[in-house]
Design a protein around this motif. Structure first.
Motif, PDB file in Angstrom:
ATOM      1  N   GLU A 147       7.283 -48.324 -46.582  1.00  0.00           N
ATOM      2  CA  GLU A 147       8.578 -48.292 -45.929  1.00  0.00           C
ATOM      3  C   GLU A 147       8.789 -49.512 -45.040  1.00  0.00           C
ATOM      4  N   ALA A 148       7.718 -49.967 -44.392  1.00  0.00           N
ATOM      5  CA  ALA A 148       7.842 -51.101 -43.465  1.00  0.00           C
ATOM      6  C   ALA A 148       7.799 -52.441 -44.174  1.00  0.00           C
ATOM      7  N   PHE A 149       6.923 -52.588 -45.197  1.00  0.00           N
ATOM      8  CA  PHE A 149       6.682 -53.903 -45.778  1.00  0.00           C
ATOM      9  C   PHE A 149       6.886 -53.961 -47.294  1.00  0.00           C
ATOM     10  N   GLY A 150       7.188 -52.839 -47.936  1.00  0.00           N
ATOM     11  CA  GLY A 150       7.287 -52.815 -49.390  1.00  0.00           C
ATOM     12  C   GLY A 150       8.537 -53.497 -49.918  1.00  0.00           C
ATOM     13  N   THR A 151       8.508 -53.760 -51.219  1.00  0.00           N
ATOM     14  CA  THR A 151       9.677 -54.336 -51.883  1.00  0.00           C
ATOM     15  C   THR A 151      10.744 -53.269 -52.052  1.00  0.00           C
ATOM     16  N   SER A 152      11.959 -53.697 -52.443  1.00  0.00           N
ATOM     17  CA  SER A 152      13.053 -52.750 -52.642  1.00  0.00           C
ATOM     18  C   SER A 152      12.715 -51.741 -53.735  1.00  0.00           C
ATOM     19  N   LYS A 153      12.062 -52.208 -54.795  1.00  0.00           N
ATOM     20  CA  LYS A 153      11.682 -51.321 -55.885  1.00  0.00           C
ATOM     21  C   LYS A 153      10.675 -50.275 -55.410  1.00  0.00           C
ATOM     22  N   GLN A 154       9.698 -50.688 -54.601  1.00  0.00           N
ATOM     23  CA  GLN A 154       8.709 -49.745 -54.079  1.00  0.00           C
ATOM     24  C   GLN A 154       9.357 -48.718 -53.150  1.00  0.00           C
ATOM     25  N   LYS A 155      10.317 -49.169 -52.350  1.00  0.00           N
ATOM     26  CA  LYS A 155      10.983 -48.250 -51.429  1.00  0.00           C
ATOM     27  C   LYS A 155      11.815 -47.234 -52.185  1.00  0.00           C
ATOM     28  N   ARG A 156      12.495 -47.665 -53.255  1.00  0.00           N
ATOM     29  CA  ARG A 156      13.265 -46.716 -54.057  1.00  0.00           C
ATOM     30  C   ARG A 156      12.350 -45.704 -54.729  1.00  0.00           C
ATOM     31  N   ALA A 157      11.206 -46.178 -55.233  1.00  0.00           N
ATOM     32  CA  ALA A 157      10.257 -45.275 -55.872  1.00  0.00           C
ATOM     33  C   ALA A 157       9.703 -44.270 -54.853  1.00  0.00           C
ATOM     34  N   GLN A 196       9.545 -38.752 -52.834  1.00  0.00           N
ATOM     35  CA  GLN A 196       9.649 -37.806 -51.729  1.00  0.00           C
ATOM     36  C   GLN A 196      10.697 -36.737 -52.004  1.00  0.00           C
ATOM     37  N   MET A 197      11.797 -37.144 -52.607  1.00  0.00           N
ATOM     38  CA  MET A 197      12.853 -36.184 -52.904  1.00  0.00           C
ATOM     39  C   MET A 197      12.412 -35.190 -53.972  1.00  0.00           C
ATOM     40  N   ASN A 198      11.753 -35.697 -55.008  1.00  0.00           N
ATOM     41  CA  ASN A 198      11.345 -34.828 -56.113  1.00  0.00           C
ATOM     42  C   ASN A 198      10.210 -33.898 -55.732  1.00  0.00           C
ATOM     43  N   ALA A 199       9.477 -34.272 -54.669  1.00  0.00           N
ATOM     44  CA  ALA A 199       8.316 -33.473 -54.280  1.00  0.00           C
ATOM     45  C   ALA A 199       8.682 -32.242 -53.471  1.00  0.00           C
ATOM     46  N   VAL A 200       9.956 -32.138 -53.053  1.00  0.00           N
ATOM     47  CA  VAL A 200      10.343 -31.046 -52.163  1.00  0.00           C
ATOM     48  C   VAL A 200      10.664 -29.796 -52.971  1.00  0.00           C
ATOM     49  N   GLY A 201       9.616 -29.118 -53.353  1.00  0.00           N
ATOM     50  CA  GLY A 201       9.760 -27.780 -53.931  1.00  0.00           C
ATOM     51  C   GLY A 201      10.640 -27.690 -55.142  1.00  0.00           C
ATOM     52  N   SER A 202      10.427 -28.535 -56.151  1.00  0.00           N
ATOM     53  CA  SER A 202      11.267 -28.480 -57.340  1.00  0.00           C
ATOM     54  C   SER A 202      11.106 -27.160 -58.075  1.00  0.00           C
ATOM     55  N   ASP A 203       9.884 -26.656 -58.159  1.00  0.00           N
ATOM     56  CA  ASP A 203       9.658 -25.381 -58.832  1.00  0.00           C
ATOM     57  C   ASP A 203      10.323 -24.230 -58.080  1.00  0.00           C
ATOM     58  N   ILE A 204      10.171 -24.243 -56.763  1.00  0.00           N
ATOM     59  CA  ILE A 204      10.778 -23.187 -55.949  1.00  0.00           C
ATOM     60  C   ILE A 204      12.301 -23.227 -56.072  1.00  0.00           C
ATOM     61  N   ASN A 206      16.988 -43.757 -45.246  1.00  0.00           N
ATOM     62  CA  ASN A 206      18.256 -43.086 -44.970  1.00  0.00           C
ATOM     63  C   ASN A 206      19.380 -43.582 -45.865  1.00  0.00           C
ATOM     64  N   SER A 207      19.324 -44.840 -46.300  1.00  0.00           N
ATOM     65  CA  SER A 207      20.378 -45.405 -47.133  1.00  0.00           C
ATOM     66  C   SER A 207      20.159 -45.134 -48.607  1.00  0.00           C
ATOM     67  N   LEU A 208      19.011 -44.554 -48.965  1.00  0.00           N
ATOM     68  CA  LEU A 208      18.695 -44.340 -50.373  1.00  0.00           C
ATOM     69  C   LEU A 208      18.863 -42.896 -50.812  1.00  0.00           C
ATOM     70  N   CYS A 209      18.939 -41.967 -49.886  1.00  0.00           N
ATOM     71  CA  CYS A 209      19.032 -40.565 -50.275  1.00  0.00           C
ATOM     72  C   CYS A 209      19.651 -39.776 -49.131  1.00  0.00           C
ATOM     73  N   ARG A 210      19.916 -38.516 -49.401  1.00  0.00           N
ATOM     74  CA  ARG A 210      20.426 -37.602 -48.384  1.00  0.00           C
ATOM     75  C   ARG A 210      19.354 -36.586 -48.045  1.00  0.00           C
ATOM     76  N   TYR A 211      19.382 -36.100 -46.799  1.00  0.00           N
ATOM     77  CA  TYR A 211      18.399 -35.132 -46.336  1.00  0.00           C
ATOM     78  C   TYR A 211      19.089 -33.816 -45.995  1.00  0.00           C
ATOM     79  N   PHE A 212      18.410 -32.731 -46.291  1.00  0.00           N
ATOM     80  CA  PHE A 212      18.920 -31.409 -45.982  1.00  0.00           C
ATOM     81  C   PHE A 212      17.832 -30.601 -45.278  1.00  0.00           C
ATOM     82  N   LEU A 213      18.254 -29.716 -44.423  1.00  0.00           N
ATOM     83  CA  LEU A 213      17.343 -28.851 -43.689  1.00  0.00           C
ATOM     84  C   LEU A 213      17.661 -27.409 -44.060  1.00  0.00           C
ATOM     85  N   GLY A 214      16.647 -26.696 -44.559  1.00  0.00           N
ATOM     86  CA  GLY A 214      16.839 -25.300 -44.948  1.00  0.00           C
ATOM     87  C   GLY A 214      16.287 -24.355 -43.889  1.00  0.00           C
ATOM     88  N   VAL A 215      17.096 -23.355 -43.512  1.00  0.00           N
ATOM     89  CA  VAL A 215      16.691 -22.352 -42.534  1.00  0.00           C
ATOM     90  C   VAL A 215      16.594 -21.022 -43.263  1.00  0.00           C
TER      91      VAL A 215
END
Length: 403
Positions: free
Chosen positions: A126-136, A141-149, A58-67
């Protein structure tokens, strides 16, 4: 958007959700706190957006919901948060809602998006990873949300807008973008005012309680001597604008007191604009009245996340807002004509930035011989009626003619 820590729901439609908000709506940090409550046949679930149980993403990105409206093919996008719902075991304290009330905008609702898309590996990161792994992980996850669409939808929307509005109209809109962006942070403007003092009302800059609170700290300015002004100039304890105005204080006691309060607040605003991330409870020192400290934090900072904590930030947009309010206050001090160049140097701004804000405030810009033995001519800003019509800069108009 919710997910349950102890498994999946077999019948999501049978759940009821209630959203609670913090009662302290004026508190800069607590007013955004929310608690989501749900109850199943066997367990009582609680999730929030401010405790240690909040998902780290939640502190690394913003979330949006599309209807999506399937009939029209249009999608409405809303801001969203992820709530991690955990069971509230029997015997546990139930005083967690003592400082919260039911959110009037969202009293009770059935439909929520149940989030089960994370893989087991993602959960481990998310539970045990390093800060770098969590950012990656968050970036993936952000880039995977329908970039082509998304790209296809944006291209189609742009083509429709260009076809409907025309290239010339769009270029004119671009030429006005900078002025509109600045205008968001200007003091309330009364375009129908009959007097210059009513365009930017003094009460919109300082409320009566705030003005009264300035009486004590501004007392040092009322009977200040020329020797004290010279010493303050050598110490650089106050900005140049204030020091110059202290040399020409009015003789009338009431007007002298009024100007002293305005100068003290203007000097405080300029010093506040130098700050970046604010970590102190009273950033302007103990001599600053509490009501003024709250005003500065409430009106001239934006909230940001820093190492898991919420901080108050004086961003570039907030500095533009501070500059606009300083100009408005300086106009009241100087009979609605003020030296913008001195304020520009005090605020450590580029001249173009200062003039853009002044023009957005509908001031007439003119040249005056430089003060303080500066070689360059100073720019004067004058507020007079009728207010001039806002125009794009010369550079913007030239860009609008390009084909």
């Amino acid at each position: 958007v919710v997910r349950f820590s102890n498994g999946r729901l077999q019948q999501p439609d049978a759940m009821r959700f209630s959203l609670y908000r913090n009662k302290e709506v004026d508190h800069p940090r607590k007013k955004h706190r929310r608690i989501l409550v749900s109850e199943s046949e066997k367990l009582f679930y609680v999730g929030n957006n401010f405790s240690s149980g909040v998902p780290k993403s939640n502190s690394l990105c913003r979330y949006f919901l599309g209807v999506l409206d399937k009939d029209s093919g249009e999608m409405e996008v809303y801001n969203a948060e992820i709530f991690n719902m955990q069971p509230l075991l029997s015997g546990k304290e139930h005083n967690w809602l003592s400082k919260f009330v039911l959110d009037a905008k969202c009293l009770q609702f059935r439909s929520v998006l149940i989030c089960f898309s994370l893989t087991q590996m993602d959960l481990c990161i998310e539970a045990f990873g390093t800060s770098k792994q969590k950012r990656a992980l968050s970036s993936r996850q952000m880039n995977a949300v329908g970039s082509d669409i998304l790209s296809t939808a944006v291209a189609k929307a742009a083509a429709n807008i260009i076809e409907a509005k025309g290239v010339i109209a769009l270029m004119q809109d671009v030429a006005q973008d900078d002025v509109q962006n600045i205008s968001v942070f200007l003091p309330p403007c009364n375009e129908d005012a009959d007097k210059p003092e009513n365009v930017y009302k003094f009460e919109d800059i300082l409320s009566p309680p705030e003005y009264e609170a300035l009486r004590v700290p501004a007392a040092a300015f009322i009977n200040i001597t020329q020797e004290e002004i010279t010493k303050k100039a050598e110490d650089k304890s106050h900005c140049s604008f204030v020091l110059e105005e202290l040399k020409v204080m009015p003789n009338d006691e009431k007007r002298r007191d009024h100007k002293a309060r305005c100068l003290w607040y203007l000097d405080t605003l300029i010093k506040f604009s130098y700050l970046k991330v604010i970590v102190k409870k009273h950033p302007m020192g103990p001599e600053c009245p509490q009501i003024i400290s709250r005003k500065l934090m409430r009106d001239f900072t934006s909230l940001t996340y820093d190492n898991g904590s919420i901080r108050n930030l004086v961003s570039a947009s907030m500095k533009a807002k501070i500059t606009a309010y300083i100009i408005a206050l300086a106009l009241h001090i100087n009979n609605f004509q003020t030296d913008l160049t001195i304020l520009q140097h005090d605020l450590k701004l580029q001249e173009n930035r200062m003039l853009d804000i002044a023009k957005a405030m509908r001031l007439k810009i003119s040249k005056a011989k430089g003060l303080l033995e500066l070689e360059n001519d100073h720019k004067l800003g004058t507020l007079s009626l009728p207010l001039p019509v806002q125009k794009a800069s010369v550079k913007q108009r030239k860009r609008g003619k390009m084909k």
